[in-house]
Design an enzyme around this catalytic site. Structure first.
Site, mmCIF file in Angstrom:
data_model
loop_
_atom_site.group_PDB
_atom_site.id
_atom_site.type_symbol
_atom_site.label_atom_id
_atom_site.label_comp_id
_atom_site.label_asym_id
_atom_site.label_seq_id
_atom_site.Cartn_x
_atom_site.Cartn_y
_atom_site.Cartn_z
ATOM 1 N N CYS A 114 2.255 -0.343 -19.418
ATOM 2 C CA CYS A 114 0.928 0.209 -19.113
ATOM 3 C C CYS A 114 0.402 1.117 -20.218
ATOM 4 C CB CYS A 114 0.968 0.951 -17.789
ATOM 5 S SG CYS A 114 1.432 -0.152 -16.453
ATOM 6 N N HIS A 254 -5.070 5.435 -17.049
ATOM 7 C CA HIS A 254 -4.480 4.152 -16.653
ATOM 8 C C HIS A 254 -4.604 4.009 -15.134
ATOM 9 C CE1 HIS A 254 -1.889 0.862 -15.954
ATOM 10 N NE2 HIS A 254 -0.947 1.591 -15.386
ATOM 11 N N ASN A 284 -4.028 -2.832 -10.929
ATOM 12 C CA ASN A 284 -3.364 -2.393 -12.157
ATOM 13 C C ASN A 284 -3.180 -3.605 -13.071
ATOM 14 O OD1 ASN A 284 -1.586 -1.569 -14.142
ATOM 15 N ND2 ASN A 284 -0.103 -0.636 -12.752
HETATM 16 N N1 ACO Z 1 2.166 -2.833 2.792
HETATM 17 C C1 ACO Z 1 2.632 -2.188 3.868
HETATM 18 N N2 ACO Z 1 3.688 -1.381 3.821
HETATM 19 C C2 ACO Z 1 4.317 -1.227 2.641
HETATM 20 C C3 ACO Z 1 3.893 -1.893 1.486
HETATM 21 C C4 ACO Z 1 2.778 -2.732 1.601
HETATM 22 N N3 ACO Z 1 2.266 -3.412 0.548
HETATM 23 N N4 ACO Z 1 4.685 -1.551 0.460
HETATM 24 C C5 ACO Z 1 5.594 -0.701 0.958
HETATM 25 N N5 ACO Z 1 5.380 -0.505 2.278
HETATM 26 C C6 ACO Z 1 6.118 0.351 3.206
HETATM 27 C C7 ACO Z 1 7.519 0.604 2.761
HETATM 28 O O1 ACO Z 1 8.384 -0.446 3.199
HETATM 29 C C8 ACO Z 1 7.831 1.916 3.441
HETATM 30 O O2 ACO Z 1 8.121 1.674 4.791
HETATM 31 P P1 ACO Z 1 9.302 2.502 5.541
HETATM 32 O O3 ACO Z 1 8.819 3.930 5.493
HETATM 33 O O4 ACO Z 1 9.308 1.888 6.893
HETATM 34 O O5 ACO Z 1 10.523 2.256 4.733
HETATM 35 C C9 ACO Z 1 6.486 2.658 3.381
HETATM 36 O O6 ACO Z 1 5.497 1.636 3.214
HETATM 37 C C10 ACO Z 1 6.367 3.652 2.255
HETATM 38 O O7 ACO Z 1 6.842 3.031 1.046
HETATM 39 P P2 ACO Z 1 6.824 3.791 -0.322
HETATM 40 O O8 ACO Z 1 7.508 2.953 -1.354
HETATM 41 O O9 ACO Z 1 7.283 5.206 -0.115
HETATM 42 O O10 ACO Z 1 5.246 3.804 -0.618
HETATM 43 P P3 ACO Z 1 4.470 4.647 -1.694
HETATM 44 O O11 ACO Z 1 3.537 5.560 -1.020
HETATM 45 O O12 ACO Z 1 5.397 5.217 -2.742
HETATM 46 O O13 ACO Z 1 3.575 3.525 -2.393
HETATM 47 C C11 ACO Z 1 3.516 2.335 -4.468
HETATM 48 C C12 ACO Z 1 4.170 2.456 -3.091
HETATM 49 C C13 ACO Z 1 2.049 1.987 -4.264
HETATM 50 C C14 ACO Z 1 4.213 1.226 -5.232
HETATM 51 C C15 ACO Z 1 3.639 3.690 -5.235
HETATM 52 O O14 ACO Z 1 4.964 4.131 -5.171
HETATM 53 C C16 ACO Z 1 3.197 3.630 -6.660
HETATM 54 O O15 ACO Z 1 2.022 3.532 -6.964
HETATM 55 N N6 ACO Z 1 4.139 3.783 -7.611
HETATM 56 C C17 ACO Z 1 3.829 3.902 -9.038
HETATM 57 C C18 ACO Z 1 3.402 2.600 -9.651
HETATM 58 C C19 ACO Z 1 3.181 2.817 -11.148
HETATM 59 O O16 ACO Z 1 2.567 3.767 -11.576
HETATM 60 N N7 ACO Z 1 3.742 1.953 -11.984
HETATM 61 C C20 ACO Z 1 3.712 2.225 -13.421
HETATM 62 C C21 ACO Z 1 2.913 1.321 -14.130
HETATM 63 S S1 ACO Z 1 3.387 -0.343 -13.882
HETATM 64 C C22 ACO Z 1 3.996 -0.905 -15.401
HETATM 65 O O17 ACO Z 1 4.228 -0.187 -16.307
HETATM 66 C C23 ACO Z 1 4.253 -2.405 -15.495
#
Ligand code: ACO
Length: 334
Positions: A114, A254, A284
């Protein structure tokens, strides 16, 4: 002293739109969950499998040349940030140059996920500042749909396809790339990577069966690092250049997750009206997000605007760039 000014911007996106409701038809998720956790409503997906990353970049680079009134033959160097190259080699940058007829350019890819566009931008600026080159094209583009497991709801909802580019040219005015702070930490690989297809795990039936050719992301760990690092590095570039929040015209962050962007803007003391956002429409797009933001907001940019570009991605890689905008966007021929 010669500075590297951004003198044109262009972008390109696949036409096919995938909404959150479309995703919810084949993975256990909902429009409400995705919008609340990420800010994304829809993303573009290149579903024509005869098209690869270079094919998405080519119309953008041609538009860039048209807007600036230059021929591809005038390009000295083209650098492409991408983690979804057409092939392992040759570089996607080489392929883009061949397709547009940039036969006087040399070219290469930068792999910084990214942060790819931002790393390429700072690298390209050096060739201008030394006086070596007059026209350097910086591309940021990814077809994330080609490396996403669409049965993994934690990653498939965030990513989209698309990209854009900018032209760097020399200026002696007080404009262009003013400063940058870039970082990398390979220890972050544990949390965000694609295991197979390289020399560690060459492609085999086993790597395919184990889904090792897809993005692996520990969302929460990445989120924690991203929100802290993007905010800190953006505050640092302001401090060391004595920029106050009222001096900043735009934050160009980003587009990983709206909550990460909000955290960065808060740390900088910058209000939401100064934050470029299009995550709701494109998701993204990895190296594509920053040029796509500049393209979307170009008409609102004014000569002399101070903008802070900030990114975080796989590697880990992160950083921020202070750019003084070099032209009135309303005058550009979009
Ligand atoms: N739909 C419904 N529920 C979901 C989904 C979904 N798509 N995805 C996860 N959940 C559930 C999980 O299973 C979990 O359920 P549980 O509590 O029963 O176990 C709950 O939602 C919370 O999951 P988290 O992983 O804690 O969700 P979070 O709020 O962290 O959001 C996300 C996930 C969107 C991926 C976030 O962590 C994020 O944005 N991370 C950073 C991404 C990023 O910046 N990447 C860097 C760039 S990418 C690159 O360089 C290629």
């Amino acid at each position: 002293m010669i500075k590297a000014a951004i003198t044109a911007v262009a972008g390109n996106l696949p036409e096919n739109v995938m909404t959150n409701d479309d995703l919810a038809k084949f993975v256990d998720t909902s429009d409400e969950w995705i919008q609340t956790r990420t800010g994304i409503r829809e993303r573009r997906i290149e579903n024509d499998l005869s098209k690869a990353t270079s094919d998405v970049a080519v119309p953008a680079v041609l538009e860039l040349c048209r807007k600036r009134g230059i021929s591809p033959e005038e390009i000295d160097l083209l650098i492409c940030g991408t983690v979804t190259p057409d092939m392992v080699f040759p570089s996607t940058a080489n392929l883009i140059c061949a397709k547009i007829g940039a036969k006087n350019a040399w070219s290469y890819d930068i792999s910084a996920a990214c942060s790819g566009f931002m790393f390429a931008l700072c690298t390209g600026a050096q060739f201008i500042e030394t006086g070596r080159y007059k026209k350097v094209v910086i591309v940021g583009v990814d077809l994330m749909s080609r490396i996403i497991d669409y049965s993994d709801r934690t990653t498939c909802v965030i990513f989209g396809d698309g990209g854009g580019c900018v032209l760097l040219e020399p200026t002696t005015e007080n404009a262009g790339i003013m400063d940058f702070i870039l970082h990398a930490d390979g220890n972050g690989a544990t949390h965000l990577h694609m295991k197979a297809g390289g020399s560690r795990f060459p492609a085999s039936h086993d790597t395919v069966d184990k889904k090792m050719h897809f993005v692996y992301q520990e969302g929460q760990a990445v989120f924690k690092h991203a929100v802290y690092s993007m905010a800190e590095v953006s505050a640092k570039i302001m401090e060391r250049n004595n920029l106050k929040s009222e001096d900043i015209s735009w934050l160009v962050p980003h587009q990983a997750n709206k909550r990460i962007v909000d955290g960065t803007a808060n740390r900088m003391g910058v209000g939401p009206e100064k934050v470029m956002m299009n995550i709701e429409r494109y998701g993204n797009t990895t190296a594509g997000t920053i040029p796509l933001l500049l393209w979307d907001y170009e008409k609102q940019l004014k000569k002399g605007d101070n903008i802070i570009i900030s990114a975080f991605g796989g590697g880990f890689t992160w950083g921020s760039v202070w750019v003084k905008w070099a032209y009135d966007g309303s005058q550009s021929g979009k």
